[in-house]
Design a protein around this motif. Sequence first.
Motif, PDB file in Angstrom:
ATOM      1  N   PRO A 125       0.836  -0.966   0.012  1.00 28.47           N
ATOM      2  CA  PRO A 125      -0.002   0.089  -0.092  1.00 28.47           C
ATOM      3  C   PRO A 125       0.790   1.311   0.033  1.00 28.47           C
ATOM      4  CG  PRO A 125      -0.915  -1.848   1.450  1.00 28.47           C
ATOM      5  CD  PRO A 125       0.364  -2.307   1.007  1.00 28.47           C
ATOM      6  N   ASP A 129       0.469   4.033  -2.973  1.00 26.18           N
ATOM      7  CA  ASP A 129       0.384   5.596  -2.527  1.00 26.18           C
ATOM      8  C   ASP A 129       1.119   6.425  -3.146  1.00 26.18           C
ATOM      9  OD1 ASP A 129      -1.924   5.415  -1.072  1.00 26.18           O
ATOM     10  OD2 ASP A 129      -0.692   4.948   0.727  1.00 26.18           O
ATOM     11  N   GLN A 130       2.662   6.119  -3.359  1.00 18.83           N
ATOM     12  CA  GLN A 130       3.620   6.866  -3.906  1.00 18.83           C
ATOM     13  C   GLN A 130       3.394   6.912  -5.457  1.00 18.83           C
ATOM     14  OE1 GLN A 130       7.406   5.126  -3.043  1.00 18.83           O
ATOM     15  NE2 GLN A 130       7.297   5.850  -0.739  1.00 18.83           N
ATOM     16  N   TYR A 133       0.654   9.420  -6.094  1.00 25.02           N
ATOM     17  CA  TYR A 133       0.797  10.687  -5.763  1.00 25.02           C
ATOM     18  C   TYR A 133       1.673  11.126  -7.446  1.00 25.02           C
ATOM     19  CZ  TYR A 133       4.387  14.502  -4.736  1.00 25.02           C
ATOM     20  OH  TYR A 133       5.082  15.530  -4.902  1.00 25.02           O
ATOM     21  N   TYR A 162      -7.767   0.383  -5.834  1.00 29.43           N
ATOM     22  CA  TYR A 162      -7.034   0.754  -4.754  1.00 29.43           C
ATOM     23  C   TYR A 162      -7.623   2.250  -4.393  1.00 29.43           C
ATOM     24  CZ  TYR A 162      -3.434   2.705  -1.608  1.00 29.43           C
ATOM     25  OH  TYR A 162      -3.024   3.073  -0.510  1.00 29.43           O
ATOM     26  N   GLN A 163      -8.098   2.929  -5.208  1.00 32.28           N
ATOM     27  CA  GLN A 163      -8.671   4.155  -4.902  1.00 32.28           C
ATOM     28  C   GLN A 163     -10.054   3.749  -4.157  1.00 32.28           C
ATOM     29  OE1 GLN A 163      -8.293   6.100  -9.069  1.00 32.28           O
ATOM     30  NE2 GLN A 163      -7.289   7.827  -7.569  1.00 32.28           N
ATOM     31  N   GLN A 166      -9.653   2.547  -0.669  1.00 27.02           N
ATOM     32  CA  GLN A 166      -9.355   3.958   0.286  1.00 27.02           C
ATOM     33  C   GLN A 166     -10.538   4.715   0.259  1.00 27.02           C
ATOM     34  OE1 GLN A 166      -6.217   4.282   1.346  1.00 27.02           O
ATOM     35  NE2 GLN A 166      -6.950   5.899   2.894  1.00 27.02           N
TER      36      GLN A 166
END
Length: 278
Positions: A125, A129-130, A133, A162-163, A166
């Motif tokens: 994860p 996230d990176q 970004y 993944y979004q 989240q």
Amino acid sequence: MNGTAQQGFGYRARRTFTRLLVFTLILGLGGVVVFLLSQLNARTFTLALQDGQLVVMKGRNAPMGALPYRTGDPRLADAYAPIAVEGQDVSTLLTRKFTDRDELDQALFPVLESLARPRIASDEPARVDQGLYYLRRAEKLSGITEEQRLTLQKHMVDVAYYQARQKLEDARRLVSEALTQLKLAAESQSRNARSANQMLSAVSPPARDLEDALRRAVHSLSGPQRAPQAPPQAAPQPAPTTPPPAPEPQPQTTGEALDEAPQAPTGTDAGGVVPTPP
């Protein structure tokens, strides 16, 4: 003689005026050239490598020189922030000059895309996230080509799961915080205690169910799927055995069987004469 002196004075005056005019024209042209060069340099972007980061530079309002680019739009500040190249070869970008921002965007996109690609393919994860970004930074580059836009869209589809995960986690946290705050308000002596108590009574059961469902979806259903296990095979049944045939009865040759055996007729019995008892 006075005429000659006046003529010489007029000639010198005209020559001085001509020289002054030429000097003024040269100075004016020089100023125009400096102004045009300053305007051109102010619209030029370059890239510089500083402390392992790719920094966007914008020309100063002067014939030469540049400063780190600081955009006036806060929404674009992150798009043009320094980029950690992490060992990438960016030497070709350092020698280029970009006359507008579209060219700059098209040059920055491959750098951001190459940083995002391995991260969004990871199962960690933190690395995803990176990668997300860098993709969001690439989204803010309005001057990229259509091909680059399709590549970005493909990467965003790859991280859509993944979004969503989240956002579900964010929704669960918001529901939990809202219930906690309503409970705190309902137990207080404030003027909103009655309304908070009514709201809590109305939404608490479904909100708890929703929170449980979101927690299960994020932490259980979204976990790595186990490989299906083959059902245990039953032990093979032994083949049925045919019972041995029962032994056939044998004729008896002793005991009563011998006593009941018929006796062969003798004497006159064979002729059919009844024997006289003794």
